[in-house]
Design a protein around this motif. Sequence first.
Motif, PDB file in Angstrom:
ATOM      1  N   GLN A 188      17.171  45.239 -27.964  1.00 45.08           N
ATOM      2  CA  GLN A 188      15.817  45.777 -27.924  1.00 45.08           C
ATOM      3  C   GLN A 188      14.799  44.685 -27.620  1.00 45.08           C
ATOM      4  OE1 GLN A 188      16.102  47.407 -31.886  1.00 45.08           O
ATOM      5  NE2 GLN A 188      16.099  49.518 -31.142  1.00 45.08           N
ATOM      6  N   ALA A 189      14.923  43.554 -28.310  1.00 44.34           N
ATOM      7  CA  ALA A 189      13.966  42.454 -28.122  1.00 44.34           C
ATOM      8  C   ALA A 189      14.035  41.906 -26.699  1.00 44.34           C
ATOM      9  CB  ALA A 189      14.240  41.348 -29.133  1.00 44.34           C
ATOM     10  N   GLN A 190      15.240  41.755 -26.156  1.00 37.83           N
ATOM     11  CA  GLN A 190      15.382  41.213 -24.808  1.00 37.83           C
ATOM     12  C   GLN A 190      14.807  42.170 -23.773  1.00 37.83           C
ATOM     13  OE1 GLN A 190      19.657  40.478 -24.799  1.00 37.83           O
ATOM     14  NE2 GLN A 190      19.318  38.288 -25.031  1.00 37.83           N
ATOM     15  N   THR A 191      14.979  43.474 -23.980  1.00 40.07           N
ATOM     16  CA  THR A 191      14.442  44.455 -23.030  1.00 40.07           C
ATOM     17  C   THR A 191      12.923  44.448 -23.046  1.00 40.07           C
ATOM     18  OG1 THR A 191      16.410  45.842 -23.342  1.00 40.07           O
ATOM     19  CG2 THR A 191      14.475  46.875 -22.339  1.00 40.07           C
ATOM     20  N   ILE A 192      12.315  44.430 -24.218  1.00 42.21           N
ATOM     21  CA  ILE A 192      10.857  44.419 -24.303  1.00 42.21           C
ATOM     22  C   ILE A 192      10.299  43.116 -23.736  1.00 42.21           C
ATOM     23  CG2 ILE A 192       8.893  44.432 -25.890  1.00 42.21           C
ATOM     24  CD1 ILE A 192      10.423  46.423 -27.615  1.00 42.21           C
ATOM     25  N   GLU A 193      10.993  42.013 -23.954  1.00 42.97           N
ATOM     26  CA  GLU A 193      10.553  40.741 -23.382  1.00 42.97           C
ATOM     27  C   GLU A 193      10.615  40.791 -21.858  1.00 42.97           C
ATOM     28  OE1 GLU A 193       9.042  37.198 -22.602  1.00 42.97           O
ATOM     29  OE2 GLU A 193       8.968  38.257 -24.519  1.00 42.97           O
ATOM     30  N   LEU A 194      11.641  41.429 -21.303  1.00 47.59           N
ATOM     31  CA  LEU A 194      11.712  41.596 -19.845  1.00 47.59           C
ATOM     32  C   LEU A 194      10.516  42.412 -19.348  1.00 47.59           C
ATOM     33  CD1 LEU A 194      14.758  42.291 -17.631  1.00 47.59           C
ATOM     34  CD2 LEU A 194      12.850  43.893 -17.516  1.00 47.59           C
ATOM     35  N   TYR A 195      10.189  43.505 -20.052  1.00 49.77           N
ATOM     36  CA  TYR A 195       9.007  44.295 -19.685  1.00 49.77           C
ATOM     37  C   TYR A 195       7.754  43.404 -19.679  1.00 49.77           C
ATOM     38  CZ  TYR A 195      11.626  48.661 -20.857  1.00 49.77           C
ATOM     39  OH  TYR A 195      12.512  49.707 -20.922  1.00 49.77           O
ATOM     40  N   ARG A 196       7.586  42.632 -20.736  1.00 52.11           N
ATOM     41  CA  ARG A 196       6.383  41.800 -20.874  1.00 52.11           C
ATOM     42  C   ARG A 196       6.289  40.778 -19.762  1.00 52.11           C
ATOM     43  NH1 ARG A 196       3.073  41.971 -24.861  1.00 52.11           N
ATOM     44  NH2 ARG A 196       3.562  42.755 -26.968  1.00 52.11           N
ATOM     45  N   SER A 197       7.402  40.096 -19.493  1.00 52.95           N
ATOM     46  CA  SER A 197       7.380  39.033 -18.495  1.00 52.95           C
ATOM     47  C   SER A 197       7.129  39.588 -17.100  1.00 52.95           C
ATOM     48  CB  SER A 197       8.680  38.236 -18.530  1.00 52.95           C
ATOM     49  OG  SER A 197       9.788  39.061 -18.228  1.00 52.95           O
TER      50      SER A 197
END
Length: 376
Positions: free
Chosen positions: A363-372
């Motif tokens: 979950q954290a890696q996916t949201i970080e991808l969205y943010r970046s």
Amino acid sequence: MKPLKVLQLLPALDSGGVERGTLEIARALVSAGHESVVLSKGGRLVEQLQREGSRHIARDLGRKSPTTFLQYRALRRLFEQERFDIVHARSRMPAWVAWLAWRGMPAQTRPRFVTTVHGMHSVSRYSAIMCAGERVIAVSDTVRDYIRTNYPPSRWPHLADERITVIPRGIDPAEFPRDYRPSEEWLERFRAEFPQIGQRKVLTLPGRLTRLKGHHDFISLVAKLVGEGLDVVGLIVGGEDPKRPGYAKEIRERVQTEGLGERIVFTGHRSDVREIYAISDCVLSLSSTPESFGRTVLEPLAMGRPVVGYAHGGVAEILGELFPHGAVAKGDVEAAAKRTADVLTNRTPAARPNDRLLLERMQAQTIELYRSLHAI
């Protein structure tokens, strides 16, 4: 940081790995203060999605028909009205419609476009849409290698490695805790429902009754172990495929023909798979085609239950990390039976703890991808 507004698209919200992953990301977005929207034709999981704080838009973009493509104009209007920051397509037909809608918008105002390759589809122009995202998520190293091999940058220039991100699926340790034991009440009910189990060693093959899942190999394995004097019972845990009732009939008839009616049990679809893993002495994974990930291997291993499986695709990755002794060559029933016998006679080490393939990390890696991506 400004909260994101994220739209995930998929055909329906009934059941399956794609649907589960969609709900898991939706839940994480809401928990982190973002706005989560999911578009599908609906299904039994919509109520849960909405209860957990996401919004659902009902639209059927999954039907494989030329008319489905024509919905791109309406979808573009939705993108313009809602002003999503991220559009994340998880299946081929919805991805096509979303891409047609997205590419016609001004680059300065359109959302960022993400796709996830959940499985290793037949290689075609139709399937290639899953590699069209500005960022492409692969659910395992196996899937990343499949993308690299079948959609090389020489033919698909936009698919340079920097666009592909491996984000393995993960499980919640609270849902599949190590050394979990079911309640006495559950054990009593389950053994009453399936008295063939008795005090026998339990072997479990999870998965819907489809030919790819290796049920014939499982039957052969159980028969071999019984022939060698091991007191085992095999549980085939999964519902029938309504599109292929003949296959379920075929394997049931084989069980009876070989006199294994007391040794192989068909449980049908179960919602208590965690409890079944917990009473299993060994779980099997015998798919004839490589899995993109292998959740039914990771779940029991995370609980400390040994798994013997054909070492290809995502299953090979998980076994290599958590239980190398369980890996055998694809189709080698003899080797699988020998490794299973090793497990049953305590001649194998325990499964290693799962500290990487975790739901929270995914979950954290996916949201970080969205943010970046949104920040570019």
